[in-house]
Design a protein around this motif. Structure first.
Motif, mmCIF file in Angstrom:
data_model
loop_
_atom_site.group_PDB
_atom_site.id
_atom_site.type_symbol
_atom_site.label_atom_id
_atom_site.label_comp_id
_atom_site.label_asym_id
_atom_site.label_seq_id
_atom_site.Cartn_x
_atom_site.Cartn_y
_atom_site.Cartn_z
ATOM 1 N N ALA A 144 0.819 -1.200 0.000
ATOM 2 C CA ALA A 144 0.000 0.000 0.000
ATOM 3 C C ALA A 144 0.861 1.261 0.000
ATOM 4 O O ALA A 144 1.892 1.311 0.654
ATOM 5 C CB ALA A 144 -0.911 -0.006 1.221
ATOM 6 N N THR A 145 0.411 2.254 -0.748
ATOM 7 C CA THR A 145 1.035 3.563 -0.649
ATOM 8 C C THR A 145 -0.008 4.478 -0.022
ATOM 9 O O THR A 145 -1.195 4.150 0.002
ATOM 10 C CB THR A 145 1.400 4.111 -2.041
ATOM 11 O OG1 THR A 145 0.199 4.160 -2.814
ATOM 12 C CG2 THR A 145 2.417 3.213 -2.725
ATOM 13 N N SER A 146 0.453 5.615 0.480
ATOM 14 C CA SER A 146 -0.474 6.516 1.142
ATOM 15 C C SER A 146 -0.389 7.897 0.522
ATOM 16 O O SER A 146 0.686 8.361 0.163
ATOM 17 C CB SER A 146 -0.139 6.577 2.639
ATOM 18 O OG SER A 146 -1.108 7.361 3.285
ATOM 19 N N ARG A 147 -1.556 8.509 0.324
ATOM 20 C CA ARG A 147 -1.537 9.910 -0.098
ATOM 21 C C ARG A 147 -2.433 10.713 0.819
ATOM 22 O O ARG A 147 -3.314 10.169 1.499
ATOM 23 C CB ARG A 147 -1.958 10.050 -1.559
ATOM 24 C CG ARG A 147 -3.399 9.671 -1.821
ATOM 25 C CD ARG A 147 -3.655 9.583 -3.318
ATOM 26 N NE ARG A 147 -5.005 9.077 -3.566
ATOM 27 C CZ ARG A 147 -6.042 9.840 -3.895
ATOM 28 N NH1 ARG A 147 -5.893 11.139 -4.012
ATOM 29 N NH2 ARG A 147 -7.236 9.302 -4.091
ATOM 30 N N GLU A 148 -2.141 12.023 0.820
ATOM 31 C CA GLU A 148 -2.874 12.915 1.725
ATOM 32 C C GLU A 148 -3.824 13.762 0.873
ATOM 33 O O GLU A 148 -3.431 14.261 -0.168
ATOM 34 C CB GLU A 148 -1.831 13.791 2.414
ATOM 35 C CG GLU A 148 -2.373 14.754 3.416
ATOM 36 C CD GLU A 148 -1.245 15.651 3.963
ATOM 37 O OE1 GLU A 148 -0.339 15.143 4.637
ATOM 38 O OE2 GLU A 148 -1.308 16.858 3.689
ATOM 39 N N VAL A 149 -5.058 13.910 1.332
ATOM 40 C CA VAL A 149 -6.034 14.727 0.599
ATOM 41 C C VAL A 149 -6.653 15.706 1.584
ATOM 42 O O VAL A 149 -7.050 15.313 2.690
ATOM 43 C CB VAL A 149 -7.162 13.844 -0.002
ATOM 44 C CG1 VAL A 149 -8.139 14.676 -0.822
ATOM 45 C CG2 VAL A 149 -6.585 12.712 -0.849
ATOM 46 N N SER A 150 -6.744 16.973 1.207
ATOM 47 C CA SER A 150 -7.375 17.932 2.122
ATOM 48 C C SER A 150 -8.872 17.624 2.164
ATOM 49 O O SER A 150 -9.455 17.152 1.181
ATOM 50 C CB SER A 150 -7.125 19.366 1.650
ATOM 51 O OG SER A 150 -8.089 19.718 0.690
ATOM 52 N N ILE A 151 -9.463 17.916 3.303
ATOM 53 C CA ILE A 151 -10.860 17.545 3.492
ATOM 54 C C ILE A 151 -11.770 18.222 2.462
ATOM 55 O O ILE A 151 -12.748 17.642 2.007
ATOM 56 C CB ILE A 151 -11.315 17.843 4.952
ATOM 57 C CG1 ILE A 151 -12.686 17.262 5.236
ATOM 58 C CG2 ILE A 151 -11.304 19.318 5.256
ATOM 59 C CD1 ILE A 151 -12.677 15.830 5.585
ATOM 60 N N THR A 152 -11.415 19.446 2.056
ATOM 61 C CA THR A 152 -12.270 20.132 1.071
ATOM 62 C C THR A 152 -12.140 19.483 -0.314
ATOM 63 O O THR A 152 -13.118 19.420 -1.060
ATOM 64 C CB THR A 152 -11.960 21.643 0.983
ATOM 65 O OG1 THR A 152 -10.554 21.815 1.011
ATOM 66 C CG2 THR A 152 -12.586 22.395 2.128
ATOM 67 N N ASP A 153 -10.944 18.987 -0.663
ATOM 68 C CA ASP A 153 -10.794 18.289 -1.955
ATOM 69 C C ASP A 153 -11.410 16.897 -1.909
ATOM 70 O O ASP A 153 -11.718 16.318 -2.947
ATOM 71 C CB ASP A 153 -9.313 18.141 -2.335
ATOM 72 C CG ASP A 153 -8.678 19.486 -2.642
ATOM 73 O OD1 ASP A 153 -9.432 20.438 -2.930
ATOM 74 O OD2 ASP A 153 -7.441 19.586 -2.571
ATOM 75 N N PHE A 154 -11.544 16.352 -0.693
ATOM 76 C CA PHE A 154 -12.051 14.984 -0.577
ATOM 77 C C PHE A 154 -13.492 14.876 -1.070
ATOM 78 O O PHE A 154 -13.872 13.922 -1.721
ATOM 79 C CB PHE A 154 -11.944 14.517 0.886
ATOM 80 C CG PHE A 154 -12.343 13.084 1.082
ATOM 81 C CD1 PHE A 154 -11.504 12.055 0.668
ATOM 82 C CD2 PHE A 154 -13.557 12.751 1.667
ATOM 83 C CE1 PHE A 154 -11.870 10.727 0.819
ATOM 84 C CE2 PHE A 154 -13.929 11.424 1.834
ATOM 85 C CZ PHE A 154 -13.076 10.416 1.411
ATOM 86 N N PHE A 155 -14.306 15.885 -0.745
ATOM 87 C CA PHE A 155 -15.719 15.853 -1.157
ATOM 88 C C PHE A 155 -15.864 16.401 -2.568
ATOM 89 O O PHE A 155 -15.488 17.536 -2.839
ATOM 90 C CB PHE A 155 -16.574 16.682 -0.198
ATOM 91 C CG PHE A 155 -16.534 16.185 1.207
ATOM 92 C CD1 PHE A 155 -17.029 14.930 1.531
ATOM 93 C CD2 PHE A 155 -15.986 16.957 2.219
ATOM 94 C CE1 PHE A 155 -16.988 14.457 2.825
ATOM 95 C CE2 PHE A 155 -15.939 16.492 3.523
ATOM 96 C CZ PHE A 155 -16.439 15.245 3.832
ATOM 97 N N GLN A 156 -16.437 15.598 -3.475
ATOM 98 C CA GLN A 156 -16.530 16.037 -4.866
ATOM 99 C C GLN A 156 -17.976 16.229 -5.315
ATOM 100 O O GLN A 156 -18.203 16.825 -6.358
ATOM 101 C CB GLN A 156 -15.850 15.014 -5.748
ATOM 102 C CG GLN A 156 -14.459 14.667 -5.244
ATOM 103 C CD GLN A 156 -13.385 14.948 -6.264
ATOM 104 O OE1 GLN A 156 -13.454 14.484 -7.379
ATOM 105 N NE2 GLN A 156 -12.385 15.703 -5.855
#
Ligand SMILES: Cc1cc2nc3c(=O)[nH]c(=O)nc-3n(C[C@H](O)[C@H](O)[C@H](O)COP(=O)(O)OP(=O)(O)OC[C@H]3O[C@@H](n4cnc5c(N)ncnc54)[C@H](O)[C@@H]3O)c2cc1C
Ligand code: FES
Ligand code: FES
Lengths: 288, 163
Positions: A144-156
């Motif tokens: 597994a690799t991990s990436r970080e997503v800001s909460i505002t970008d998470f919701f589409q």
């Protein structure tokens, strides 16, 4: 009618991602969003589900001086009952405590609330106000690799997130708010118990000598996703909480939301209620 | 009608007894309790988490058994309304409901009692506000709730025989 033929509860993230990615199994956490849809046949039961609750390290709340880190499978009751979270980020503990009822809070997970991506997800508004990021585990060739997503970008969009098929939200992280920060979160529903928000508002404000230095505003149930209030924030920063500032902030909020009319309320009513809640919060923050 | 699928073994504890069952992967805990174990005290109403009629304890925490997959319960312990009485005597929470007229048609009662029982495991003398909050997910179409709340509160002063 579809049938669910397989239930698995593996112990590692790799196995979950294999099941979800290769065989298309539905990720299952608390099941409180998934199961009502199956029993009412709103969506067909998936052929396979993969339960992520047995994975080590996906539950729990870590509070350090600088950061708060919460596992995706942490329950709403866990957020509600954590004394450390109540101290460090009461806005999130409060929102979790107002979700549904004990039975649901004992099953509903933080990750499920976010991944379900309802505009009314009650933990989303505090997490936007807290500038949270989520860690996403993605299947890779060498594990597994991990990436970080800001909460505002998470919701589409309604029901849509930044997750690709097979990806798992593993953690939610945010900086511990300054001790001087004041916060408010409120949801308005059509009854006092078991309410889904008609509209909700969260605010975190830091002021120095009466001048606002930093402001975060977020709204729920008034746009296709939980929404950050950039306009309302700009109307606060650098100003004192005068009647004029509050009026400007409320006007900005009413302008930047895009509510719809549905069974719970009309668009106009939602816009009105956001203004009312925000005004009350800001008046409370200045002490009347 | 659901398609027939291969059943899977499930071993868990129900009301203190070890139980082994074969269940289909999509069976809910409520279905396993009612249809396979014939523990029909647990009711189902809405099957979507709104009414609380199906409330049981799962590893000591109250949950809606209509929203739990039976297979999630492997190795876990479940307590249903049938598990509260001891040696033919009702649990004090059950007696309180009877004595306060907190039961009319009785459909909500098992769920109400399990939820109230779970509350008192964590909070031995809840306030009225705490009782009301704890019961937010349990609907009653008959009693108007007042008698239910009085029944739960009555245990604050009474002595409890079992625990
Ligand atoms: C009666 C009732 C009342 C409710 N009241 C409220 C309320 O007041 N406020 C509110 O916000 N919500 C409410 N909900 C909705 C629900 O309880 C919450 O959204 C809950 O947090 C969902 O979490 P879960 O673990 O049960 O999700 P699940 O149902 O297990 O999953 C939800 C979705 O997210 C996906 N998923 C879950 N975890 C992950 C992960 N870690 N990575 C990737 N994908 C994942 C699943 O595949 C699924 O699509 C209510 C639900 C019911 C039934
Ligand atoms: S039947 Fe489970 S909550 Fe209504
Ligand atoms: S007694 Fe009839 S629903 Fe409660």
């Amino acid at each position: 009618m579809s049938a669910m033929k397989m239930y698995q509860a593996p112990r590692t993230l790799e196995e979950v991602m294999r099941a979800a990615g290769e065989t298309g199994a539905t990720i299952f956490a608390g099941g409180t969003d998934l199961m009502p849809r199956w029993s009412k046949e709103i969506v067909p039961r998936p052929a396979a589900v993969v339960d992520i609750k047995a994975i080590e390290g996906l539950s729990g709340i870590e509070v350090t001086d600088g950061e708060i880190c919460i596992g995706a499978c942490t329950l709403m009751s866990g957020l509600d009952e954590s004394a450390a979270l109540r101290r460090a980020a009461p806005i999130l503990a409060e929102a979790a405590s107002r979700i549904a009822c004990p039975q649901i809070r004992n099953r509903a997970t933080l990750g499920g609330n976010l991944c379900n991506a309802s505009p009314a997800a009650d933990t989303a508004v505090p997490l936007i106000a807290l500038d949270a990021v989520v860690d996403v585990a993605a299947p890779g060739r060498a594990g597994a690799t991990s990436r970080e997503v800001s909460i505002t970008d998470f919701f589409q969009g309604p029901g849509k997130t930044a997750l690709e098929p097979g990806e798992v939200l593993t953690r939610v992280r945010f900086k511990r708010p300054a001790a001087v920060a004041t916060w408010a979160w409120e949801k308005f529903g059509t009854r006092p118990a078991m309410e889904i928000a008609v509209a909700s508002v969260g605010v975190i404000v830091e002021a120095s000598d009466g001048v606002i230095e930093r402001a975060r505003v977020a709204y729920g149930s008034v746009a296709p996703t939980p929404l950050r209030g950039h306009g309302a924030e700009a109307a606060l920063v650098g100003r004192r909480l005068t009647d004029e500032t509050i009026g400007g902030c409320v006007a900005a909020a009413r302008g930047e939301i895009s509510p719809i009319s549905d069974v719970r309320a009309s668009a106009g009513y939602r816009r009105e209620m956001v203004g009312v809640m925000l005004r009350r919060m800001l008046e409370d923050a200045r002490g009347g | 009608m659901r398609e027939v699928v291969e059943k899977v073994d499930l071993a868990f504890e129900v009301n203190g007894d070890s139980v082994r069952l074969a269940v289909s992967p999509d069976a809910t805990l409520a279905e396993a309790l009612r249809d396979d174990l014939e523990l029909n005290g647990t009711k189902t109403g809405c099957e979507e988490g709104e009414c609380g009629a199906c409330s049981v304890l799962l590893d000591g925490k109250v949950v809606n058994s209509c929203l739990v997959l039976a297979l999630e319960c492997g190795g876990k312990s479940v307590v249903t309304i049938e598990g509260l009485a001891r040696e033919g005597r009702l649990h004090p929470m059950q007696e309180a409901f009877v004595n306060h007229g907190a039961i009319q048609c009785g459909y909500c009662s098992p769920g109400m009692i399990m939820t109230a029982y779970a509350l008192r495991l964590e909070n031995a003398s809840p306030t009225e506000a705490e009782v009301r909050r704890a019961l937010e997910g349990n609907l009653c179409r008959c009693t108007g709730y007042r008698k239910i709340i009085d029944a739960v509160l009555s245990l604050n002063n009474g002595e409890s025989r079992h625990d």
